[in-house]
Design an enzyme around this catalytic site. Sequence first.
Site, PDB file in Angstrom:
ATOM      1  N   SER A 248       0.829  -1.208   0.000  1.00  0.00           N
ATOM      2  CA  SER A 248       0.000   0.000   0.000  1.00  0.00           C
ATOM      3  C   SER A 248       0.861   1.255   0.000  1.00  0.00           C
ATOM      4  O   SER A 248       0.363   2.352  -0.270  1.00  0.00           O
ATOM      5  CB  SER A 248      -0.936   0.006   1.212  1.00  0.00           C
ATOM      6  OG  SER A 248      -0.198   0.085   2.423  1.00  0.00           O
TER       7      SER A 248
ATOM      8  N   ASP B  66       1.478  -5.908  10.114  1.00  0.00           N
ATOM      9  CA  ASP B  66       2.572  -5.732  11.070  1.00  0.00           C
ATOM     10  C   ASP B  66       2.209  -6.322  12.430  1.00  0.00           C
ATOM     11  O   ASP B  66       2.984  -7.072  13.029  1.00  0.00           O
ATOM     12  CB  ASP B  66       2.937  -4.253  11.205  1.00  0.00           C
ATOM     13  CG  ASP B  66       3.685  -3.726   9.987  1.00  0.00           C
ATOM     14  OD1 ASP B  66       4.170  -4.545   9.181  1.00  0.00           O
ATOM     15  OD2 ASP B  66       3.780  -2.497   9.833  1.00  0.00           O
TER      16      ASP B  66
ATOM     17  N   ARG C 245      10.825  -5.980  14.196  1.00  0.00           N
ATOM     18  CA  ARG C 245       9.621  -6.664  14.680  1.00  0.00           C
ATOM     19  C   ARG C 245       9.916  -8.109  15.091  1.00  0.00           C
ATOM     20  O   ARG C 245       9.261  -8.645  15.986  1.00  0.00           O
ATOM     21  CB  ARG C 245       8.513  -6.591  13.635  1.00  0.00           C
ATOM     22  CG  ARG C 245       8.122  -5.161  13.299  1.00  0.00           C
ATOM     23  CD  ARG C 245       6.740  -5.022  12.713  1.00  0.00           C
ATOM     24  NE  ARG C 245       6.521  -3.652  12.268  1.00  0.00           N
ATOM     25  CZ  ARG C 245       6.243  -2.626  13.072  1.00  0.00           C
ATOM     26  NH1 ARG C 245       6.157  -2.821  14.380  1.00  0.00           N
ATOM     27  NH2 ARG C 245       6.059  -1.414  12.581  1.00  0.00           N
TER      28      ARG C 245
END
Length: 439
Positions: A171, A324, A399
């Site tokens: 995106s 995420d 992450r």
Amino acid sequence: MNALAYLDLPHIRQARGLAALPGSKSISNRVLLIAALAEGRTEISGLLDSDDTRVMLAALRQLGVAVTDLGQGRVAVEGARRFPAEKAELFLGNAGTAFRPLTAALALMGGDYRLSGVPRMHERPIGDLVDALRAWGARIDYLGQAGYPPLHIGRGDIRADRVRVQGSVSSQFLTALLLAAPIEAGASGRPVTIEVIGELISKPYIEITLNLMARYGVNVVRDGWRAFTIEGDARYRSPGSIAVEGDASTASYLLALGVLGGGPVRVTGVGEQSIQGDTAFADTLAAMGANITKGSDWIEASGQAVAEGGRIKAFDADFNLIPDAAMTAATMALFADGPCRLRNIGSWRVKETDRIHAMHTELAKLGAKVESGPDWLSLTPPADSDWRDAHIGTWDDHRMAMCFSLAAFGPAAVRILDPGCVSKTFPDYFDVYAGLVSA
């Protein structure tokens, strides 16, 4: 933290407390770029201090934008509407939120620019964005492998008032075009329409972009998720000041601590008034059996501590909208009452690392039975006797480090390799973590 080769996590049983979130990465870098392209001065508070925002700030300064550090997470940006520097070589690390939007904005400037990053950034696809910009009249050349950075951006001939972009890979390509479109609409006086080809992923991140554009006076006319029109003569106008809310993706790790460690853990900086889609992860936690409460700018989570025999409810879910935060769900699945499956996560493959491959590899080290495919991952949690001590590779991905800190609730010894990679978005993560957990 950056100098540590590894961090051995103590076995933990409980988590509770209060944590203030760092500023949102997605909002911080969008606001910095919009403020640079706006009329007037913007004072930004709550700005994230991390690797990704530092490369954006450095790039804007190289491009001639006056940025003043006011201290305590505040900066002032003097809007330039167009970048004063007509030539620059920019190093943008592994920051997709800087690289993609700057590519689009610079393509409309008529200057001479070179953009590069770390080796992993040169493996992250940008061809769909470049194709859209070339069709718009931009001049962009690949300096390495076609379809990937680094890039050379020259003086193009922008004429088209309709641009088409693929929506199925990232995106951020649509975000980049949306953020840049007022440059052309304002200069030409003609409206610009951006059409999306295929299924758009990660839609909530587009909502963030549109919300921030509106705060700077640019309202985008939408045809669902298929077309977005920026009116002729559109231009960004500074609201004077803007506050960056906390990072909702980062909130996922801390809220998960509250669920797995009994809690409650409350995070401040995001809540019912947040513009970030990743706040929906709280609903995912509730579906796992967590107790969730919310206020205007806070979320609190608690659950049945896994160290006392508690288990989250197994899940089979589509995570397209919150890719995420979905990584947190993957590590939480180690403590589920049955097999779990994450679907529609194909975007993981083009993030800071190939996250499906990385997650598969590291979860298996701990004793889980893991399978994966092009856009999915499934996990059967290990029985207590099947857990294995593990050195968790973080794959230069912030992450990965934060997600696998949750594994310390299990019976195995956990070592996090390269814990300093959290500097990309949350340099103080392990300090905050230590303040919430106990044995």
